[in-house]
Design an enzyme around this catalytic site. Structure first.
Site, PDB file in Angstrom:
ATOM      1  CD  GLN A  89      -3.903   4.563 -33.178  1.00 29.35           C
ATOM      2  OE1 GLN A  89      -4.997   5.680 -33.472  1.00 29.35           O
ATOM      3  NE2 GLN A  89      -3.650   4.049 -31.714  1.00 29.35           N
ATOM      4  CB  VAL A  91       2.439   8.421 -40.085  1.00 32.40           C
ATOM      5  CG1 VAL A  91       0.756   7.474 -40.556  1.00 32.40           C
ATOM      6  CG2 VAL A  91       2.255   9.515 -39.781  1.00 32.40           C
ATOM      7  CG  HIS A 107      -3.829   5.721 -39.213  1.00 29.38           C
ATOM      8  ND1 HIS A 107      -3.978   6.712 -37.582  1.00 29.38           N
ATOM      9  CD2 HIS A 107      -5.110   4.882 -39.353  1.00 29.38           C
ATOM     10  CE1 HIS A 107      -5.219   6.100 -37.442  1.00 29.38           C
ATOM     11  NE2 HIS A 107      -5.492   5.483 -38.224  1.00 29.38           N
ATOM     12  CG  ASN A 202      -1.428   7.153 -22.006  1.00 28.44           C
ATOM     13  OD1 ASN A 202      -1.412   8.396 -22.125  1.00 28.44           O
ATOM     14  ND2 ASN A 202      -2.291   7.641 -23.587  1.00 28.44           N
ATOM     15  N   PRO A 203       0.349   8.021 -19.078  1.00 31.49           N
ATOM     16  CG  PRO A 203       2.016   9.769 -19.923  1.00 31.49           C
ATOM     17  CD  PRO A 203       1.597   8.445 -20.650  1.00 31.49           C
TER      18      PRO A 203
HETATM   19  P1  NAD Z   1      -2.743  11.350 -29.879  1.00 29.07           P
HETATM   20  O1  NAD Z   1      -2.237  12.480 -30.049  1.00 29.07           O
HETATM   21  O2  NAD Z   1      -3.786  10.941 -29.914  1.00 29.07           O
HETATM   22  O3  NAD Z   1      -2.582  10.612 -28.518  1.00 29.07           O
HETATM   23  C1  NAD Z   1      -1.344  10.993 -27.862  1.00 29.07           C
HETATM   24  C2  NAD Z   1      -1.302   9.705 -26.057  1.00 29.07           C
HETATM   25  O4  NAD Z   1      -0.328   9.254 -26.195  1.00 29.07           O
HETATM   26  C3  NAD Z   1      -2.452  10.459 -25.891  1.00 29.07           C
HETATM   27  O5  NAD Z   1      -3.744   9.802 -24.698  1.00 29.07           O
HETATM   28  C4  NAD Z   1      -1.395  11.119 -24.537  1.00 29.07           C
HETATM   29  O6  NAD Z   1      -1.375  11.256 -22.921  1.00 29.07           O
HETATM   30  C5  NAD Z   1      -0.050   9.658 -24.793  1.00 29.07           C
HETATM   31  N1  NAD Z   1       1.472  10.342 -24.218  1.00 29.07           N
HETATM   32  C6  NAD Z   1       2.182  11.535 -24.287  1.00 29.07           C
HETATM   33  N2  NAD Z   1       3.400  11.428 -24.355  1.00 29.07           N
HETATM   34  C7  NAD Z   1       3.457   9.830 -23.930  1.00 29.07           C
HETATM   35  C8  NAD Z   1       4.509   9.711 -23.637  1.00 29.07           C
HETATM   36  N3  NAD Z   1       6.240   9.785 -23.367  1.00 29.07           N
HETATM   37  N4  NAD Z   1       4.563   8.521 -23.581  1.00 29.07           N
HETATM   38  C9  NAD Z   1       3.172   7.172 -23.547  1.00 29.07           C
HETATM   39  N5  NAD Z   1       1.977   8.419 -23.462  1.00 29.07           N
HETATM   40  C10 NAD Z   1       1.845   9.628 -24.071  1.00 29.07           C
HETATM   41  O7  NAD Z   1      -2.579  10.524 -31.079  1.00 29.07           O
HETATM   42  P2  NAD Z   1      -2.813   9.030 -31.534  1.00 29.07           P
HETATM   43  O8  NAD Z   1      -3.701   8.024 -30.418  1.00 29.07           O
HETATM   44  O9  NAD Z   1      -1.157   8.328 -31.963  1.00 29.07           O
HETATM   45  O10 NAD Z   1      -4.167   9.994 -32.237  1.00 29.07           O
HETATM   46  C11 NAD Z   1      -4.580   8.767 -33.291  1.00 29.07           C
HETATM   47  C12 NAD Z   1      -4.353   9.138 -34.777  1.00 29.07           C
HETATM   48  O11 NAD Z   1      -4.929  10.572 -34.561  1.00 29.07           O
HETATM   49  C13 NAD Z   1      -3.140   9.369 -35.532  1.00 29.07           C
HETATM   50  O12 NAD Z   1      -2.331   8.159 -35.667  1.00 29.07           O
HETATM   51  C14 NAD Z   1      -3.334  10.217 -36.443  1.00 29.07           C
HETATM   52  O13 NAD Z   1      -3.516   9.372 -37.610  1.00 29.07           O
HETATM   53  C15 NAD Z   1      -4.784  10.749 -35.937  1.00 29.07           C
HETATM   54  N6  NAD Z   1      -4.305  12.154 -36.476  1.00 29.07           N
HETATM   55  C16 NAD Z   1      -3.517  12.300 -37.522  1.00 29.07           C
HETATM   56  C17 NAD Z   1      -3.288  13.841 -37.928  1.00 29.07           C
HETATM   57  C18 NAD Z   1      -2.677  14.460 -38.716  1.00 29.07           C
HETATM   58  O14 NAD Z   1      -1.679  15.054 -39.301  1.00 29.07           O
HETATM   59  N7  NAD Z   1      -2.075  13.061 -39.601  1.00 29.07           N
HETATM   60  C19 NAD Z   1      -3.868  14.887 -37.038  1.00 29.07           C
HETATM   61  C20 NAD Z   1      -4.208  14.170 -35.461  1.00 29.07           C
HETATM   62  C21 NAD Z   1      -5.011  13.273 -35.465  1.00 29.07           C
END
Ligand code: NAD
Ligand code: ZN
Length: 237
Positions: A89, A91, A107, A202-203
């Site tokens: 997901q 970019v 994405h 995932n933590p």
């Molecule tokens: P997210 O930020 O929602 O989640 C990140 C996850 O990573 C969390 O569950 C967190 O617990 C975990 N995490 C944090 N540090 C970590 C580490 N060191 N190791 C392992 N895990 C860790 O991100 P997502 O799930 O990728 O969000 C999904 C999609 O939402 C994104 O791909 C994006 O396309 C979209 N999004 C985009 C924007 C934008 O600005 N374009 C904004 C918000 C969401």
């Protein structure tokens, strides 16, 4: 060697240890703006400069970042194990920089730009941009980032391929995603329904934790070390 169909499905958490902020984490992504409010077509047409400033800053940040051990181990897995797929997901392009080939980007890519007048799409690595909002070299039209915003459809081919891969996976490894953004968030559930073993790194707990056969509550780099060993044991011994 038993046939694999190992799939990695990654989100922002895989790049967190490279210094790229996640979206929903404790540390806000960008000043006082909520990225969710900036990542929509409406926001862009309201104020393209503001949205481009946000992307410009992210691009500069990503350009300075390096792939971390989790990206590298995922790329390594592609070489060592049979039938490995990577659906992301993200970019940021860090998987590609780590050596992963055939990355399925659900994405889009932050290094891609699209001209809203002539339709031209190309990679653009300018950091920072000379001019914001950036304009098309051919027709001077307004450029937009080549990412999927909220309210937009995911690229059809990439999504179809991802569904197909999820259905065939024997092991489906979910790394660093909150699994809250649909349709991408469905993929682990589709894989589970078809009998895949689900591993989550995932933590924090996520909706996937409930269906996971193995939950590794660690950061991506540490978790990937464990998963790599586990896969070696399973497929190479
Ligand atoms: P997210 O930020 O929602 O989640 C990140 C996850 O990573 C969390 O569950 C967190 O617990 C975990 N995490 C944090 N540090 C970590 C580490 N060191 N190791 C392992 N895990 C860790 O991100 P997502 O799930 O990728 O969000 C999904 C999609 O939402 C994104 O791909 C994006 O396309 C979209 N999004 C985009 C924007 C934008 O600005 N374009 C904004 C918000 C969401
Ligand atoms: Zn143009």
């Amino acid at each position: 060697m038993r046939k694999g169909y190992i799939t990695f499905f990654t989100g922002a958490g895989v790049s967190a240890e490279s210094g790229i902020p996640t979206f929903r984490g404790k540390e806000g992504l960008w000043r006082r703006y909520n990225p969710v409010d900036l990542a929509t077509p409406e926001a862009f047409f309201r104020n393209p400069s503001l949205v481009w400033e946000f992307y410009n800053e992210r691009r500069c940040n990503i350009a300075e970042a390096e792939p971390n051990r989790a990206h590298l181990l995922i790329a390594e897995a592609e070489k060592v194990f049979p039938l490995v797929s990577l659906i992301t997901q993200n970019v940021d392009g860090l998987h590609q920089r780590a050596g992963s080939r055939n990355v399925i980007e659900l994405h889009g890519n932050i290094w891609k730009v699209k001209c809203l007048s002539c339709g031209k799409e190309e990679m653009n690595f300018e950091t920072p941009f000379n001019e914001i909002p950036p304009r098309c070299k051919d027709c001077d039209g307004l450029l937009r980032p080549g990412v999927v915003w909220f309210g937009e459809s995911l690229p059809y081919e990439a999504l179809e391929l991802a569904y197909d891969i999820a259905k065939r996976s024997k092991v489906f490894i979910v790394v660093g995603t909150s699994c809250q953004v649909f349709p991408a968030a469905q993929l682990p559930f589709i894989a589970k329904e078809k009998g895949a073993e689900i591993i989550e790194i995932n933590p924090e707990e996520t909706p996937v934790s409930e269906i996971a056969d193995m939950s590794i509550r660690k950061r991506a780099t540490k978790g990937m070390e464990e998963v790599f060993e586990y896969l070696k044991e399973k497929y190479l011994s």
